[in-house]
Motif scaffolding. Structure first.
Motif, PDB file in Angstrom:
ATOM      1  N   GLU A  10       0.902  -1.186   0.070  1.00 33.97           N
ATOM      2  CA  GLU A  10      -0.023  -0.072   0.000  1.00 33.97           C
ATOM      3  C   GLU A  10       0.800   1.287   0.102  1.00 33.97           C
ATOM      4  O   GLU A  10       1.838   1.192   0.308  1.00 33.97           O
ATOM      5  CB  GLU A  10      -0.978   0.012   1.233  1.00 33.97           C
ATOM      6  CG  GLU A  10      -0.080   0.115   2.530  1.00 33.97           C
ATOM      7  CD  GLU A  10      -1.090  -0.180   3.756  1.00 33.97           C
ATOM      8  OE1 GLU A  10      -2.220  -0.343   3.476  1.00 33.97           O
ATOM      9  OE2 GLU A  10      -0.320  -0.171   4.841  1.00 33.97           O
ATOM     10  N   ASP A  11       0.130   2.434  -0.183  1.00 32.28           N
ATOM     11  CA  ASP A  11       1.053   3.603  -0.309  1.00 32.28           C
ATOM     12  C   ASP A  11       1.793   3.961   0.894  1.00 32.28           C
ATOM     13  O   ASP A  11       3.024   4.417   0.966  1.00 32.28           O
ATOM     14  CB  ASP A  11      -0.036   4.906  -0.393  1.00 32.28           C
ATOM     15  CG  ASP A  11      -0.295   5.012  -1.939  1.00 32.28           C
ATOM     16  OD1 ASP A  11       0.578   4.962  -2.728  1.00 32.28           O
ATOM     17  OD2 ASP A  11      -1.588   4.966  -2.260  1.00 32.28           O
ATOM     18  N   TYR A  28       9.410   1.217  -9.393  1.00 35.30           N
ATOM     19  CA  TYR A  28       9.108   0.380 -10.765  1.00 35.30           C
ATOM     20  C   TYR A  28       7.780   0.127 -10.527  1.00 35.30           C
ATOM     21  O   TYR A  28       7.229  -0.612  -9.451  1.00 35.30           O
ATOM     22  CB  TYR A  28       9.784  -0.966 -10.842  1.00 35.30           C
ATOM     23  CG  TYR A  28       9.336  -2.005 -11.617  1.00 35.30           C
ATOM     24  CD1 TYR A  28       8.624  -1.807 -12.890  1.00 35.30           C
ATOM     25  CD2 TYR A  28       9.055  -3.273 -11.041  1.00 35.30           C
ATOM     26  CE1 TYR A  28       8.203  -2.960 -13.602  1.00 35.30           C
ATOM     27  CE2 TYR A  28       8.410  -4.286 -11.782  1.00 35.30           C
ATOM     28  CZ  TYR A  28       8.313  -4.260 -12.948  1.00 35.30           C
ATOM     29  OH  TYR A  28       7.500  -4.959 -13.788  1.00 35.30           O
ATOM     30  N   PHE A  29       6.857   0.833 -11.211  1.00 31.56           N
ATOM     31  CA  PHE A  29       5.378   0.563 -11.230  1.00 31.56           C
ATOM     32  C   PHE A  29       4.775  -0.343 -12.307  1.00 31.56           C
ATOM     33  O   PHE A  29       5.210  -0.313 -13.425  1.00 31.56           O
ATOM     34  CB  PHE A  29       4.686   1.992 -11.537  1.00 31.56           C
ATOM     35  CG  PHE A  29       4.985   3.029 -10.361  1.00 31.56           C
ATOM     36  CD1 PHE A  29       3.904   3.159  -9.403  1.00 31.56           C
ATOM     37  CD2 PHE A  29       6.108   3.632 -10.448  1.00 31.56           C
ATOM     38  CE1 PHE A  29       4.327   4.054  -8.279  1.00 31.56           C
ATOM     39  CE2 PHE A  29       6.541   4.660  -9.475  1.00 31.56           C
ATOM     40  CZ  PHE A  29       5.557   4.969  -8.398  1.00 31.56           C
ATOM     41  N   ILE A  65       0.305  -0.338  -9.255  1.00 33.35           N
ATOM     42  CA  ILE A  65      -0.803   0.719  -9.392  1.00 33.35           C
ATOM     43  C   ILE A  65      -1.912   0.759  -8.684  1.00 33.35           C
ATOM     44  O   ILE A  65      -2.243   2.020  -7.987  1.00 33.35           O
ATOM     45  CB  ILE A  65      -0.822   1.166 -10.896  1.00 33.35           C
ATOM     46  CG1 ILE A  65       0.454   1.510 -11.693  1.00 33.35           C
ATOM     47  CG2 ILE A  65      -1.742   2.214 -11.413  1.00 33.35           C
ATOM     48  CD1 ILE A  65       0.664   1.805 -13.289  1.00 33.35           C
ATOM     49  N   THR A  66      -2.419  -0.342  -8.741  1.00 32.72           N
ATOM     50  CA  THR A  66      -3.820  -0.122  -7.930  1.00 32.72           C
ATOM     51  C   THR A  66      -3.592  -0.243  -6.419  1.00 32.72           C
ATOM     52  O   THR A  66      -4.446   0.275  -5.713  1.00 32.72           O
ATOM     53  CB  THR A  66      -4.504  -1.485  -8.301  1.00 32.72           C
ATOM     54  OG1 THR A  66      -3.835  -2.704  -8.208  1.00 32.72           O
ATOM     55  CG2 THR A  66      -5.012  -1.578  -9.946  1.00 32.72           C
ATOM     56  N   SER A  70      -1.778   6.846  -4.762  1.00 36.51           N
ATOM     57  CA  SER A  70      -1.181   8.074  -4.270  1.00 36.51           C
ATOM     58  C   SER A  70       0.132   8.185  -4.991  1.00 36.51           C
ATOM     59  O   SER A  70       0.533   9.232  -5.405  1.00 36.51           O
ATOM     60  CB  SER A  70      -1.054   8.344  -2.914  1.00 36.51           C
ATOM     61  OG  SER A  70      -2.536   8.207  -2.232  1.00 36.51           O
ATOM     62  N   ALA A  71       1.107   7.078  -4.823  1.00 32.86           N
ATOM     63  CA  ALA A  71       2.462   7.265  -5.350  1.00 32.86           C
ATOM     64  C   ALA A  71       2.469   7.504  -6.835  1.00 32.86           C
ATOM     65  O   ALA A  71       3.211   8.051  -7.624  1.00 32.86           O
ATOM     66  CB  ALA A  71       3.309   6.056  -4.868  1.00 32.86           C
ATOM     67  N   THR A  72       1.396   6.491  -7.348  1.00 34.79           N
ATOM     68  CA  THR A  72       1.367   6.509  -8.755  1.00 34.79           C
ATOM     69  C   THR A  72       0.864   8.369  -9.220  1.00 34.79           C
ATOM     70  O   THR A  72       1.485   8.524 -10.496  1.00 34.79           O
ATOM     71  CB  THR A  72       0.222   5.648  -9.395  1.00 34.79           C
ATOM     72  OG1 THR A  72       0.701   4.095  -8.745  1.00 34.79           O
ATOM     73  CG2 THR A  72      -0.039   5.532 -10.765  1.00 34.79           C
TER      74      THR A  72
END
Length: 112
Positions: A10-11, A28-29, A65-66, A70-72
């Motif tokens: 999680e974020d 790395y997303f 990503i999901t 927030s980081a995304t």
């Protein structure tokens, strides 16, 4: 040597890893939708090799990503796979799409 790539759930965990790192972070997303799965799996191997090659000089983080929305958004990630090099929490380099080890090294070397 074992591949050392952090995998935050999680974020908050992503931010914790980022805050604890004393070296630059390669974030790395990845994505889980059908068109992203195979390129992201290929990038898993590339990022693992980079984590080994730059051990002690770089922290590698694989963020879904999901799970880390927030980081995304914060790092303006628009597709998967994407790599963002962070120094002191600030993005200094960004690339979207599958990359080879040589291409990731090229992205990093000017900043490490």
């Amino acid at each position: 040597m074992a591949k050392q790539v952090h995998r935050p759930r999680e974020d908050a965990e992503f931010d914790f890893i980022l805050g604890m790192s004393k070296v630059p972070v390669l974030a790395y997303f990845t994505g889980t939708w059908p068109k992203a799965i195979e390129p992201c799996r290929e990038m898993d191997l590339v990022v693992g090799d980079i984590a080994d090659a730059y051990a002690g000089r770089l922290t590698a983080v694989r963020a879904d990503i999901t799970r880390c929305p927030s980081a995304t958004r914060r790092y303006e990630v628009t597709g998967a796979p994407s790599c963002v090099l962070l120094k002191a929490g600030e993005a200094v380099a960004h690339a979207t799409g599958p990359m080879t080890v040589a291409e990731v090294r090229s992205l990093l070397d000017g900043h490490l």
